[in-house]
Design an enzyme around this catalytic site. Structure first.
Site, PDB file in Angstrom:
ATOM      1  N   TYR A 124      -5.674   3.037  -5.530  1.00 43.10           N
ATOM      2  CA  TYR A 124      -5.624   4.018  -4.464  1.00 43.10           C
ATOM      3  C   TYR A 124      -5.531   5.409  -5.081  1.00 43.10           C
ATOM      4  O   TYR A 124      -4.669   5.661  -5.930  1.00 43.10           O
ATOM      5  CB  TYR A 124      -4.430   3.782  -3.535  1.00 43.10           C
ATOM      6  CG  TYR A 124      -4.474   4.726  -2.374  1.00 43.10           C
ATOM      7  CD1 TYR A 124      -5.298   4.457  -1.287  1.00 43.10           C
ATOM      8  CD2 TYR A 124      -3.754   5.915  -2.379  1.00 43.10           C
ATOM      9  CE1 TYR A 124      -5.397   5.341  -0.227  1.00 43.10           C
ATOM     10  CE2 TYR A 124      -3.851   6.806  -1.322  1.00 43.10           C
ATOM     11  CZ  TYR A 124      -4.668   6.511  -0.250  1.00 43.10           C
ATOM     12  OH  TYR A 124      -4.776   7.389   0.790  1.00 43.10           O
ATOM     13  N   GLN A 186      -4.637   2.225   6.244  1.00 45.83           N
ATOM     14  CA  GLN A 186      -5.799   1.344   6.453  1.00 45.83           C
ATOM     15  C   GLN A 186      -6.453   0.944   5.129  1.00 45.83           C
ATOM     16  O   GLN A 186      -6.985  -0.169   5.007  1.00 45.83           O
ATOM     17  CB  GLN A 186      -6.807   1.970   7.435  1.00 45.83           C
ATOM     18  CG  GLN A 186      -7.415   3.296   7.024  1.00 45.83           C
ATOM     19  CD  GLN A 186      -6.576   4.492   7.463  1.00 45.83           C
ATOM     20  OE1 GLN A 186      -5.363   4.392   7.673  1.00 45.83           O
ATOM     21  NE2 GLN A 186      -7.220   5.639   7.589  1.00 45.83           N
ATOM     22  N   ASN A 209       1.246   9.170  -0.399  1.00 46.71           N
ATOM     23  CA  ASN A 209       2.308   9.755   0.420  1.00 46.71           C
ATOM     24  C   ASN A 209       3.181   8.633   1.011  1.00 46.71           C
ATOM     25  O   ASN A 209       3.025   7.465   0.674  1.00 46.71           O
ATOM     26  CB  ASN A 209       1.712  10.638   1.523  1.00 46.71           C
ATOM     27  CG  ASN A 209       0.758   9.847   2.424  1.00 46.71           C
ATOM     28  OD1 ASN A 209       0.803   8.611   2.471  1.00 46.71           O
ATOM     29  ND2 ASN A 209      -0.099  10.552   3.125  1.00 46.71           N
ATOM     30  N   SER A 233       7.444  13.065  -7.831  1.00 44.23           N
ATOM     31  CA  SER A 233       7.397  13.205  -9.286  1.00 44.23           C
ATOM     32  C   SER A 233       8.611  13.977  -9.822  1.00 44.23           C
ATOM     33  O   SER A 233       9.218  14.761  -9.093  1.00 44.23           O
ATOM     34  CB  SER A 233       6.099  13.928  -9.656  1.00 44.23           C
ATOM     35  OG  SER A 233       5.854  13.824 -11.025  1.00 44.23           O
ATOM     36  N   GLN A 255       5.867  20.795 -13.309  1.00 45.63           N
ATOM     37  CA  GLN A 255       6.403  19.752 -12.436  1.00 45.63           C
ATOM     38  C   GLN A 255       6.596  20.291 -11.029  1.00 45.63           C
ATOM     39  O   GLN A 255       6.232  19.647 -10.049  1.00 45.63           O
ATOM     40  CB  GLN A 255       7.732  19.247 -12.995  1.00 45.63           C
ATOM     41  CG  GLN A 255       8.260  18.020 -12.284  1.00 45.63           C
ATOM     42  CD  GLN A 255       7.249  16.902 -12.325  1.00 45.63           C
ATOM     43  OE1 GLN A 255       6.642  16.622 -13.354  1.00 45.63           O
ATOM     44  NE2 GLN A 255       7.004  16.274 -11.184  1.00 45.63           N
ATOM     45  N   HIS A 258       3.917  20.433  -8.160  1.00 53.88           N
ATOM     46  CA  HIS A 258       3.439  19.227  -7.467  1.00 53.88           C
ATOM     47  C   HIS A 258       3.777  19.244  -5.987  1.00 53.88           C
ATOM     48  O   HIS A 258       3.078  18.662  -5.170  1.00 53.88           O
ATOM     49  CB  HIS A 258       4.026  17.964  -8.110  1.00 53.88           C
ATOM     50  CG  HIS A 258       3.228  17.466  -9.267  1.00 53.88           C
ATOM     51  ND1 HIS A 258       1.912  17.110  -9.160  1.00 53.88           N
ATOM     52  CD2 HIS A 258       3.559  17.270 -10.568  1.00 53.88           C
ATOM     53  CE1 HIS A 258       1.458  16.712 -10.340  1.00 53.88           C
ATOM     54  NE2 HIS A 258       2.430  16.804 -11.210  1.00 53.88           N
ATOM     55  N   GLU A 322      11.374  10.212 -14.635  1.00 56.83           N
ATOM     56  CA  GLU A 322       9.985   9.773 -14.833  1.00 56.83           C
ATOM     57  C   GLU A 322       9.449  10.363 -16.147  1.00 56.83           C
ATOM     58  O   GLU A 322       8.939   9.656 -16.995  1.00 56.83           O
ATOM     59  CB  GLU A 322       9.143  10.258 -13.644  1.00 56.83           C
ATOM     60  CG  GLU A 322       7.688   9.859 -13.706  1.00 56.83           C
ATOM     61  CD  GLU A 322       6.857  10.574 -12.648  1.00 56.83           C
ATOM     62  OE1 GLU A 322       7.362  11.550 -12.033  1.00 56.83           O
ATOM     63  OE2 GLU A 322       5.706  10.165 -12.434  1.00 56.83           O
ATOM     64  N   HIS A 323       9.557  11.710 -16.284  1.00 55.71           N
ATOM     65  CA  HIS A 323       9.140  12.393 -17.505  1.00 55.71           C
ATOM     66  C   HIS A 323      10.360  13.012 -18.169  1.00 55.71           C
ATOM     67  O   HIS A 323      11.178  13.630 -17.490  1.00 55.71           O
ATOM     68  CB  HIS A 323       8.169  13.541 -17.197  1.00 55.71           C
ATOM     69  CG  HIS A 323       6.963  13.133 -16.413  1.00 55.71           C
ATOM     70  ND1 HIS A 323       6.874  13.301 -15.047  1.00 55.71           N
ATOM     71  CD2 HIS A 323       5.800  12.567 -16.794  1.00 55.71           C
ATOM     72  CE1 HIS A 323       5.702  12.850 -14.624  1.00 55.71           C
ATOM     73  NE2 HIS A 323       5.023  12.399 -15.657  1.00 55.71           N
ATOM     74  N   ASP A 356      -0.215  13.857 -18.997  1.00 54.32           N
ATOM     75  CA  ASP A 356      -0.802  13.734 -17.655  1.00 54.32           C
ATOM     76  C   ASP A 356      -2.303  13.524 -17.721  1.00 54.32           C
ATOM     77  O   ASP A 356      -2.899  12.907 -16.843  1.00 54.32           O
ATOM     78  CB  ASP A 356      -0.524  15.002 -16.838  1.00 54.32           C
ATOM     79  CG  ASP A 356       0.901  15.059 -16.336  1.00 54.32           C
ATOM     80  OD1 ASP A 356       1.559  14.003 -16.309  1.00 54.32           O
ATOM     81  OD2 ASP A 356       1.364  16.160 -15.965  1.00 54.32           O
ATOM     82  N   GLU A 410      21.288 -33.001 -14.166  1.00 54.97           N
ATOM     83  CA  GLU A 410      20.871 -32.263 -12.971  1.00 54.97           C
ATOM     84  C   GLU A 410      20.441 -33.219 -11.848  1.00 54.97           C
ATOM     85  O   GLU A 410      19.882 -32.788 -10.832  1.00 54.97           O
ATOM     86  CB  GLU A 410      19.744 -31.279 -13.316  1.00 54.97           C
ATOM     87  CG  GLU A 410      20.226 -30.097 -14.156  1.00 54.97           C
ATOM     88  CD  GLU A 410      19.217 -28.945 -14.231  1.00 54.97           C
ATOM     89  OE1 GLU A 410      18.084 -29.093 -13.747  1.00 54.97           O
ATOM     90  OE2 GLU A 410      19.592 -27.890 -14.778  1.00 54.97           O
ATOM     91  N   HIS A 415      12.283 -36.527 -13.268  1.00 52.80           N
ATOM     92  CA  HIS A 415      12.083 -35.682 -14.448  1.00 52.80           C
ATOM     93  C   HIS A 415      12.427 -36.472 -15.711  1.00 52.80           C
ATOM     94  O   HIS A 415      11.729 -36.427 -16.713  1.00 52.80           O
ATOM     95  CB  HIS A 415      12.981 -34.444 -14.384  1.00 52.80           C
ATOM     96  CG  HIS A 415      12.484 -33.358 -13.477  1.00 52.80           C
ATOM     97  ND1 HIS A 415      12.391 -33.518 -12.123  1.00 52.80           N
ATOM     98  CD2 HIS A 415      12.031 -32.100 -13.740  1.00 52.80           C
ATOM     99  CE1 HIS A 415      11.919 -32.388 -11.592  1.00 52.80           C
ATOM    100  NE2 HIS A 415      11.688 -31.520 -12.548  1.00 52.80           N
TER     101      HIS A 415
END
Lengths: 437, 437
Positions: A124, A186, A209, A233, A255, A258, A322-323, A356, A410, A415
């Protein structure tokens, strides 16, 4: 930036908290869209594309001619840049291939793992003002190296009703097999369940999003794997007196631009450094086209002073950014102390924007503290590792009694019996061999 | 077993479908229990333990004395079996450690990955009539090898109000750090959010009933990672004329005895083989203590005849079984055709129960077709891989313009600027060096 001074360790978890994302109210909408797509397929996808993305055509499949034509709309300069980035991303992700290691755990018991590609994957790519072709590279290149057969890409059509040429160009170059001008819930629904046009995929990758994130969470519930949960981010910089304040400021701003919910944190053991970085922030901010956005993000951000770099890194581990940029002395040595982070940038010349785009590492990384449990996307994300084992007669004799004993404890007698039958066969054979010898 | 003959390929997906698990109606209950645990901590956990598990004590923390005492209640024979299993599991999972590979993607751009343990992990071990100590080994041993600091184990108390000694013994041996006699939703909730007694963990592992599975799904929603989604256990056997019908029957039964919802599938290219296996099933079934359960599971199971072994494996790839036994000629060669499976057992002597207990491979594997996108548990499941990168001046010069160009095309000008500043610095330096030379 608001500056805190040496906060007590018990306050760290609170300082490291991200603003919670409320998905619950979106879940109802996702459920409705998913239900429709399962029932009506393409027709439902088209309906929502018209409703949410103002899509006006009859077919959201991007045809071969459009993809070919896109190449002519991309400048040579950008093509060269993309070629370099592609080459580096390929090198780094190709190095993640593993050799098969056969391990004889007991005599006659050989175990190993082999990688197999996830056959169908979905990527995506969010819409918005700018075309995020770098995300296409970061996801399609490792998918291709892994050997995925079908690499589907969905992205919402832009203002002109079509996907940006740079995205189409990057997708075609990186090995995407099918492209659809569909976005949002969708798109995730179509890839999860499959429609007549859109192939069902086994795993969905990529940012988005809150609608897309909620839809990915729902997709997981219905059996489609996802790369990782995602939030806004983030960047955390640890800077000591050896840092370049102007570099650090530029990283914090890259950063912040963004969006207003981006998280930017500066840690330092040096008051003067923080002051200088703040000054640089003001200077650089003035010239930014996305000034307003960056300003808003900076308002939610903070600088924190600690007594030494070690403590800065300890806080960073609680935050799990994250970074993480280590603009400190001996950054490689320091990096051993890092336990939780998505991707780490070492020293003054290792800016986040290198990673990046073009250094070769992946930029799809865990946000919101997920770096405590999740890795970023890598070749591993596009494969499964299957275990194999082969036992010989010797193997049966070696571990047979242990298996029988454990199965019995067990209370799993079938088994046990599966091993007893084989043990019996092996001793019968051994007796026969003995007679014949 | 019901036998199908050469079903058309378009019918395969339907034949490979598992019965859907309905989690929706349980979600409400999970939400309520989680809400209470977040608000009231241990008090809520205790309340639900009393309600659901008939727990009667005041404290669900298993103390050190109880754990030590458990050792005396485990037979020497079982201890020896567990020691062998532990040694093999250790060998196989230790071999999964990766060396750090530094890759210079462009001159002066060095990228690599390093593994870090997930600091706090939780292991869930289901209750029931028999003590599943093998699951303890399969989860705690790789956690220990990975270097996880806190390894929490939750398991519901048995009829006597306590966890079975074999579980406590295995947990202590394998390196579990904290044990709690709590089961079900309340155990998953306690580990997700943390209470005064139970540490919050970053990832939860282990099998469980529908309550536990739904709770794990919800935990993921609240930010705690899980090993994988799970459904009833499965076995698919591909058997040709070289198989031992009695062995195959014993393997099918060892799967069937897990419970009435276990899935057992037999594929063959040979009618006679299927007939013989069916005959063996009747013989062996008669002597099983769990006969009724196994009989029910077999009723839902089926044998399918295909024209050759290749087609059998192609169907198996559509089914994506948790366990796959290849009781065929040249099993290692054949195994290359396997694209979707959790764990594969090669040849007549490689019974599933070997892998369940003592060969060294992990028995926590993807069910319900999840093997198309998920791997089984391995050392990887207990670590994150963090990417690192370090750029030199040469690196900046090499990829700088590409980064600038791509950032500009994505309209991220602060990203561009972070590189422009560094490029400027490097050329200023180079000019200076030139003057001085």
């Amino acid at each position: 930036m608001k500056t805190l001074n040496n906060p007590a360790e018990r306050k760290w978890p609170q300082l490291a908290e991200r603003s919670a994302i409320k998905q619950a109210r979106l879940m109802e909408l996702v459920d409705k869209v998913f239900y429709d797509i399962r029932k009506k397929g393409d027709k439902a996808v088209l309906k929502y594309a018209r409703q949410f993305d103002r899509f006006s055509a009859d077919d959201f499949t991007v045809d071969h001619e459009t993809i070919e034509a896109a190449s002519q709309q991309v400048s040579e300069r950008l093509k060269q840049a993309i070629a370099l980035a592609k080459s580096n991303i390929e090198k780094f992700h190709f190095s993640q291939k593993e050799e098969i290691v056969k391990v004889e755990t007991s005599p006659g018991v050989v175990c190993w793992r082999e990688a197999r590609p996830i056959e169908n994957v979905g990527i995506y790519v969010p819409g918005g003002t700018a075309p995020l072709f770098s995300t296409v590279l970061m996801l399609a290149i490792p998918a291709k190296i892994a050997g995925c057969k079908e690499i589907v890409l969905c992205s919402p059509p832009g203002k002109e009703g079509a996907i940006h040429p740079a995205i189409l160009y990057a997708a075609n170059l990186a090995g995407v097999t099918r492209i659809f001008a569909v976005g949002g819930i969708q798109a995730i629904g179509a890839m999860s369940f499959g429609t007549k046009s859109v192939p069902k995929v086994e795993k969905i990758f990529g940012p988005g999003n809150q609608y897309v994130m909620t839809a990915k969470h729902a997709a997981q519930y219905y059996g489609t794997a996802i790369d990782m949960p995602a939030g806004p981010s983030e960047l955390l910089v640890v800077a000591d007196e050896t840092c370049r304040p102007s570099f650090v400021a530029s990283d914090l701003l890259s950063q912040a631009e963004h969006g207003p919910d981006s998280e930017v944190i500066l840690l330092s053991d040096n008051k003067k450094v923080v002051k200088e970085i703040n000054k640089e922030l003001d200077i650089q901010l003035a010239n930014l086209p996305r000034k307003e956005m960056a300003e808003k993000a900076l308002k939610n951000s903070r600088a924190i002073l600690f007594k030494d770099v070690e403590t800065c890194i300890r806080f960073s581990n609680v935050y799990a950014p994250e970074h993480l940029i280590l603009a400190v002395e001996n950054p490689v040595l320091r990096s051993r102390e890092v336990t939780n982070a998505g991707s780490v940038f070492l020293g003054n010349y290792s800016c986040e924007s290198a990673g990046d785009y073009a250094s070769g590492t992946n930029h799809t990384l865990p946000t919101s503290g997920y770096a405590k449990a999740y890795s970023g996307v890598s070749l591993d994300s596009f494969i499964k590792k299957i275990t194999f084992q082969q036992l010989s007669e010797e193997g049966i004799v070696g571990i047979g009694v242990a298996v029988e004993t454990m199965a019995e404890a067990e209370e799993l007698f079938a088994h046990k019996n599966a091993m007893t039958l084989r043990l019996g066969e092996v001793s019968a054979q051994q007796a026969k061999n003995y007679e014949n010898s």
